[in-house]
Design a protein around this motif. Sequence first.
Motif, PDB file in Angstrom:
ATOM      1  N   MET A  33       0.760  -1.124  -0.129  1.00  0.00           N
ATOM      2  CA  MET A  33       0.059   0.027   0.028  1.00  0.00           C
ATOM      3  C   MET A  33       1.010   1.193  -0.099  1.00  0.00           C
ATOM      4  O   MET A  33       0.925   2.132   0.769  1.00  0.00           O
ATOM      5  CB  MET A  33      -0.872  -0.020   1.039  1.00  0.00           C
ATOM      6  N   PHE A  34       1.857   1.258  -0.854  1.00  0.00           N
ATOM      7  CA  PHE A  34       2.548   2.642  -1.384  1.00  0.00           C
ATOM      8  C   PHE A  34       3.228   2.909   0.022  1.00  0.00           C
ATOM      9  O   PHE A  34       3.431   4.004   0.400  1.00  0.00           O
ATOM     10  CB  PHE A  34       1.629   3.811  -1.914  1.00  0.00           C
ATOM     11  N   ASN A  35       3.910   2.024   0.789  1.00  0.00           N
ATOM     12  CA  ASN A  35       4.784   2.069   1.830  1.00  0.00           C
ATOM     13  C   ASN A  35       3.946   2.769   3.169  1.00  0.00           C
ATOM     14  O   ASN A  35       4.555   3.463   4.046  1.00  0.00           O
ATOM     15  CB  ASN A  35       5.963   3.240   1.629  1.00  0.00           C
ATOM     16  N   CYS A  36       2.620   2.318   3.084  1.00  0.00           N
ATOM     17  CA  CYS A  36       1.803   2.937   4.314  1.00  0.00           C
ATOM     18  C   CYS A  36       1.703   1.843   5.256  1.00  0.00           C
ATOM     19  O   CYS A  36       1.160   0.550   4.617  1.00  0.00           O
ATOM     20  CB  CYS A  36       0.370   3.372   3.705  1.00  0.00           C
ATOM     21  N   GLU A  37       1.567   2.105   6.503  1.00  0.00           N
ATOM     22  CA  GLU A  37       1.239   0.968   7.486  1.00  0.00           C
ATOM     23  C   GLU A  37      -0.120   1.490   7.866  1.00  0.00           C
ATOM     24  O   GLU A  37      -0.546   2.768   7.987  1.00  0.00           O
ATOM     25  CB  GLU A  37       1.996   1.343   8.977  1.00  0.00           C
ATOM     26  N   VAL A  38      -1.003   0.477   8.308  1.00  0.00           N
ATOM     27  CA  VAL A  38      -2.245   0.688   8.506  1.00  0.00           C
ATOM     28  C   VAL A  38      -2.511   0.346  10.351  1.00  0.00           C
ATOM     29  O   VAL A  38      -1.701  -0.402  10.803  1.00  0.00           O
ATOM     30  CB  VAL A  38      -3.369  -0.296   7.982  1.00  0.00           C
ATOM     31  N   LYS A  39      -3.144   1.354  10.966  1.00  0.00           N
ATOM     32  CA  LYS A  39      -3.175   1.176  12.381  1.00  0.00           C
ATOM     33  C   LYS A  39      -4.693   1.110  12.811  1.00  0.00           C
ATOM     34  O   LYS A  39      -5.482   2.137  12.305  1.00  0.00           O
ATOM     35  CB  LYS A  39      -2.577   2.399  13.152  1.00  0.00           C
ATOM     36  N   SER A  40      -5.122   0.136  13.228  1.00  0.00           N
ATOM     37  CA  SER A  40      -6.550  -0.025  13.628  1.00  0.00           C
ATOM     38  C   SER A  40      -6.564  -1.054  14.707  1.00  0.00           C
ATOM     39  O   SER A  40      -5.766  -2.463  14.567  1.00  0.00           O
ATOM     40  CB  SER A  40      -7.423  -0.240  12.598  1.00  0.00           C
ATOM     41  N   THR A  41      -7.762  -1.034  15.538  1.00  0.00           N
ATOM     42  CA  THR A  41      -7.957  -2.230  16.290  1.00  0.00           C
ATOM     43  C   THR A  41      -8.837  -3.109  15.872  1.00  0.00           C
ATOM     44  O   THR A  41      -9.056  -4.641  16.121  1.00  0.00           O
ATOM     45  CB  THR A  41      -8.563  -1.899  17.757  1.00  0.00           C
ATOM     46  N   TRP A  42      -9.587  -2.803  14.701  1.00  0.00           N
ATOM     47  CA  TRP A  42     -10.247  -3.636  13.730  1.00  0.00           C
ATOM     48  C   TRP A  42     -11.594  -3.834  14.561  1.00  0.00           C
ATOM     49  O   TRP A  42     -12.015  -4.946  14.012  1.00  0.00           O
ATOM     50  CB  TRP A  42      -9.571  -4.707  13.100  1.00  0.00           C
ATOM     51  N   ALA A  43     -12.003  -3.086  15.489  1.00  0.00           N
ATOM     52  CA  ALA A  43     -13.375  -3.278  16.268  1.00  0.00           C
ATOM     53  C   ALA A  43     -14.317  -2.137  15.478  1.00  0.00           C
ATOM     54  O   ALA A  43     -13.866  -1.262  14.840  1.00  0.00           O
ATOM     55  CB  ALA A  43     -13.236  -2.751  17.731  1.00  0.00           C
ATOM     56  N   MET A  44     -15.601  -2.509  15.369  1.00  0.00           N
ATOM     57  CA  MET A  44     -16.548  -1.964  14.822  1.00  0.00           C
ATOM     58  C   MET A  44     -16.468  -0.388  15.139  1.00  0.00           C
ATOM     59  O   MET A  44     -16.569  -0.181  16.460  1.00  0.00           O
ATOM     60  CB  MET A  44     -17.828  -2.259  15.140  1.00  0.00           C
ATOM     61  N   GLY A  45     -16.442   0.617  14.463  1.00  0.00           N
ATOM     62  CA  GLY A  45     -16.567   1.984  14.594  1.00  0.00           C
ATOM     63  C   GLY A  45     -15.028   2.418  15.207  1.00  0.00           C
ATOM     64  O   GLY A  45     -14.755   3.712  15.109  1.00  0.00           O
ATOM     65  N   SER A  46     -14.050   1.484  15.126  1.00  0.00           N
ATOM     66  CA  SER A  46     -12.751   2.275  15.681  1.00  0.00           C
ATOM     67  C   SER A  46     -12.103   2.940  14.244  1.00  0.00           C
ATOM     68  O   SER A  46     -12.473   2.636  13.328  1.00  0.00           O
ATOM     69  CB  SER A  46     -11.752   0.881  16.037  1.00  0.00           C
TER      70      SER A  46
END
Length: 145
Positions: A33-46
């Motif tokens: 993804m074009f050197n991008c890190e994703v940050k999320s808890t992957w919980a609904m609404g997070s």
Amino acid sequence: MQKQSIKQQIDLPATIAKSWRLLTESVYTKQYMFNCEVKSTWAMGSSVIWQGNYQGYEAYQKGNVLAIEPGRSLKYSTFDPNFGLEDVPENYIHVSYHLKEKEGFTELTIINETFDGNKERLAHIRQGWEMVMAEMKKIMEAEKS
């Protein structure tokens, strides 16, 4: 709001569990993804934050998890403030991932929805995802060997 969408599909040579990690873990997203890190808890609404540096461009996008069924489907919104667009709902993109296990691979369907009626933006998104999906497949092929 005029909703437009594109639907793209790819077969990944990996299990659903491995494909899910590819989509949700920054160690993988940074590779495709074009050197991008994703940050999320992957919980609904997070929150979902994409950050990185690509060819000298400081990338940052924000959004939220709109729907999630771990290992099966994920839908999130995303907005890039660097494009000079106003931070309003119609300028957010909705991205959906749907995974389906097949024999020896995972069928990944990606749907991008825009709401601003801008056909050029949608064409740009399609082109970007074609590059991303090719990289995803390469990563999974390399891990399989």
